[in-house]
Design an enzyme around this catalytic site. Structure first.
Site, short mmCIF file in Angstrom:
data_model
loop_
_atom_site.label_atom_id
_atom_site.label_comp_id
_atom_site.label_asym_id
_atom_site.label_seq_id
_atom_site.Cartn_x
_atom_site.Cartn_y
_atom_site.Cartn_z
N PRO A 160 0.83 -1.21 0.00
CG PRO A 160 -0.73 -1.54 1.70
CD PRO A 160 0.55 -2.08 1.15
N PRO A 199 50.42 -10.36 21.83
CG PRO A 199 49.25 -9.13 23.39
CD PRO A 199 49.33 -9.41 21.93
CG ASP A 257 59.45 -15.61 18.53
OD1 ASP A 257 60.23 -16.04 17.65
OD2 ASP A 257 59.18 -14.41 18.71
CE LYS A 311 64.44 -13.48 22.07
NZ LYS A 311 63.84 -12.37 22.77
N GLY A 339 56.18 -13.13 18.54
CA GLY A 339 55.39 -12.48 19.58
C GLY A 339 55.19 -11.01 19.27
N GLY A 340 54.03 -10.47 19.65
CA GLY A 340 53.77 -9.05 19.46
C GLY A 340 53.79 -8.69 17.99
CG ASP A 341 54.72 -5.23 14.78
OD1 ASP A 341 53.70 -5.20 14.07
OD2 ASP A 341 55.86 -4.92 14.37
CB THR A 367 53.89 -4.02 19.82
OG1 THR A 367 55.17 -4.26 20.39
CG2 THR A 367 53.40 -2.64 20.24
CB ALA A 368 54.65 -6.34 24.66
CG MET A 394 63.30 -7.92 26.09
SD MET A 394 64.43 -8.30 24.76
CE MET A 394 64.00 -7.05 23.56
N GLY A 421 51.38 -10.10 30.29
CA GLY A 421 50.26 -9.26 29.82
C GLY A 421 49.33 -9.99 28.88
N1 SAH Z 1 58.07 -8.24 19.13
C1 SAH Z 1 57.60 -8.24 20.50
C2 SAH Z 1 58.69 -7.90 21.50
C3 SAH Z 1 59.76 -8.93 21.59
S1 SAH Z 1 60.92 -8.56 22.85
C4 SAH Z 1 56.43 -7.27 20.60
O1 SAH Z 1 56.17 -6.51 19.67
O2 SAH Z 1 55.76 -7.27 21.63
C5 SAH Z 1 60.28 -9.49 24.20
C6 SAH Z 1 59.76 -8.56 25.27
O3 SAH Z 1 58.47 -8.11 24.94
C7 SAH Z 1 59.60 -9.21 26.62
O4 SAH Z 1 60.82 -9.25 27.33
C8 SAH Z 1 58.62 -8.27 27.27
O5 SAH Z 1 59.23 -7.09 27.72
C9 SAH Z 1 57.73 -7.92 26.13
N2 SAH Z 1 56.56 -8.81 26.09
C10 SAH Z 1 56.22 -9.67 25.12
N3 SAH Z 1 55.08 -10.30 25.42
C11 SAH Z 1 54.69 -9.82 26.62
C12 SAH Z 1 53.58 -10.07 27.46
N4 SAH Z 1 52.64 -10.94 27.16
N5 SAH Z 1 53.50 -9.38 28.63
C13 SAH Z 1 54.44 -8.48 28.96
N6 SAH Z 1 55.50 -8.21 28.20
C14 SAH Z 1 55.63 -8.87 27.03
#
Ligand code: SAH
Length: 512
Positions: A76, A259, A282, A304, A335-337, A365-366, A417, A446
């Site tokens: 409608p 992370p 890693d 490492k 790990g992270g970036d 990244t962390a 670190m 973290g």
């Molecule tokens: N490429 C990674 C860093 C590698 S160096 C990034 O971008 O996050 C490794 C360090 O990253 C660790 O010694 C710590 O300082 C930090 N890191 C990585 N994972 C972490 C987490 N889950 N909690 C806290 N610190 C973290």
């Protein structure tokens, strides 16, 4: 009520028949019976009818328009969306109360009115005239269902629960959607355009299969993913005019895994994990992340542990080369970036110098992750105009840090670190003038279930970290913003506040 769930073939439809429950109905047909016949219909320029003028009807009409159908909407009056489509001449509007002759000449009809009796009438008329009928959210009245669709045209993925649970079908669609690279649509378009030439060049079916595998796994798709359609097409052309069958060569994706919390992976990282033949990861990367990879992918922990850092890096390079040269899709998971304190730059340079195809997928990244999961904004209009990512892991890098700069006020330091260098770090910052009362947040593990956050002031940092036995991986955030963790913290454990009192910390330090 049970009749709402029954799916009947159109020929069996009897208006008013509400007798059979879905469970009995379905089970009596046995598990080898498909409740619906899957069907992709070419509706280009074919007349179709949508009955209803509201939002739902508008959604249905838009989808039909996308498929190229000639859409008539009968109602409608029309809501704003359909009115606009009608004004633009994209749909034909039949104004007024539904008439059965609206069905004349249409291929299919969708009833999307709010009135069930009216929908039932449209359905009954449609079934009688052997039209395909869909009544929105009403499988009992329908002879076809509209599936949940992933559209990477020409690729279409359709999911149906046979009308029993459309919401679950939609959820599944979301999950599958995240796994399909958007570039796949472009790849299929390319394949569609060159289909005849591919057939002519590879008349033999087995060879043609190999070619399509190469198209998907090789440089053409990689270039599309890297947003290079022109070069992708050139590669395809070169392959078609070469005398040799193109061989799939290996490649490496440098992927940031974030992370720890698998929820912080990117969709692109997830897809790379799903496609990898080999994963070099890693040591720190947890099982929850690795479990997301293809079941039969080879997983190799590198990192490492054992041997010096330098040897390990060479071994990693050698492994990358070995697997990529064997034609495998390798994911180097970090790990992270990968480009933040991850030696990703070195690995990329190595791959480039050996002519291995690569791509890079960033990760969280962390510093960003730990800040978010402890409620600390790294920058803040009132307290910090910049943030520095710093590492303190070896003596050499430690000695070359510009302490004057690092000790400046109104900036946030995110120190990677840091654990083994906490004492010296604190001493240097204090010696170069950072206030002893500068707040810190030290985040251990973290984003993982056992995350612990320790807060306090710079002066107390070494004693508090030692008292709570903070271990790697941990990230230090230093600066005024860190104080916000005390109030904004939301994830994991915030360590006991009484132990952060300076007097207690001093007593602890004395005792140590
Ligand atoms: N490429 C990674 C860093 C590698 S160096 C990034 O971008 O996050 C490794 C360090 O990253 C660790 O010694 C710590 O300082 C930090 N890191 C990585 N994972 C972490 C987490 N889950 N909690 C806290 N610190 C973290």
């Amino acid at each position: 009520m049970p009749s709402r769930h029954i799916v009947r073939p159109s020929g069996h439809f009897r208006p008013g028949d509400t007798g059979v429950s879905v469970m009995g109905h379905a089970s009596s047909r046995g598990s080898d019976v498909m409740q619906l016949y899957p069907l992709f219909a070419d509706l280009t320029n074919r007349p179709v009818l949508v009955v209803g003028g509201g939002d739902v009807a508008a959604r249905k009409a838009s989808m039909l328009l996308r498929a190229g159908a000639k859409v008539t909407v009968g109602a409608p009056m029309l809501g704003p969306e359909l009115r606009e489509l009608a004004q633009q001449g994209r749909v034909t509007f039949r104004a007024g109360a539904y008439q059965s002759d609206w069905l004349d000449g249409v291929w299919l009809v969708i009833a999307a009115t709010r009135s069930r009796p009216l929908n039932a009438r449209v359905a009954a008329d449609g079934h009688l005239q052997q039209r395909l009928v869909n009544v929105v959210d009403d499988p009992a009245l329908s002879s076809f269902q509209v599936p949940a669709v992933i559209d990477r045209s020409p690729l279409l993925v359709a999911i149906s629960s046979s009308g029993t649970a459309p919401v679950l079908a939609r959820r599944l669609r979301e999950r599958i959607e995240s796994l399909i690279d958007p570039a796949l649509g472009s790849l299929l378009q390319l394949a569609q355009r060159y289909r005849t030439r591919i057939r002519a060049r590879y008349a033999d079916l087995a060879a043609r299969r190999r070619f399509y595998d190469w198209l998907h796994d090789g440089p053409v798709n990689a270039l599309l993913r890297a947003s290079n359609p022109v070069r992708a097409e050139r590669q395809l052309l070169a392959a078609l005019s070469g005398d040799q069958e193109p061989k799939t060569r290996g490649s490496v994706a440098l992927v940031g895994a974030g992370p720890g919390d698998p929820g912080l992976l990117t969709l692109r990282a997830l897809r790379a994990l799903n496609e990898a033949d080999v994963i070099l990861h890693d040591e720190l990367i947890g099982p929850q992340v690795l479990d997301l990879a293809r079941r039969d992918a080879v997983r190799i922990a590198v990192g490492k542990r054992g041997g010096g850092m330098h040897t390990a890096q060479e071994t990693i390079h050698a492994l990358l080369l070995e697997h990529a040269q064997a034609g495998r899709r390798v994911v180097r998971l970090k790990g992270g970036d990968p480009f933040v304190f991850g030696r990703g730059g070195e690995e990329l340079e190595f791959l480039r110098s050996h002519g291995i195809a690569y791509e890079v997928v960033p990760g969280i990244t962390a510093a960003l992750a730990c800040a978010a999961y402890s409620g600390v904004p790294l920058t803040h209009r009132d307290y910090a105009q910049s943030v520095r990512l710093v590492t303190a892991h070896c003596q050499q890098s430690f000695n070359t840090l510009d302490w004057e700069e690092l000790a400046r006020e109104r900036q946030t330091l995110a120190v990677y670190m840091a654990v083994s260098k906490i004492d010296e770090l604190t001493r240097q910052l204090l010696a170069h003038g950072r206030a002893p009362s500068t707040p810190f947040a030290l985040i251990e593990n973290g984003t993982l279930p056992d995350q612990r956050t320790l807060t306090g002031v710079l002066d107390d940092l070494p004693a508090l970290a030692a008292h709570h036995a903070i271990h790697a991986p941990a990230l230090l955030i230093l600066g005024e913003v860190a104080a916000l963790a005390d109030t904004s913290h939301w994830y994991g454990e915030l360590l006991d506040i009484s132990l952060r009192h300076p007097a207690i910390a001093n007593a602890l330090a004395d005792a140590a």
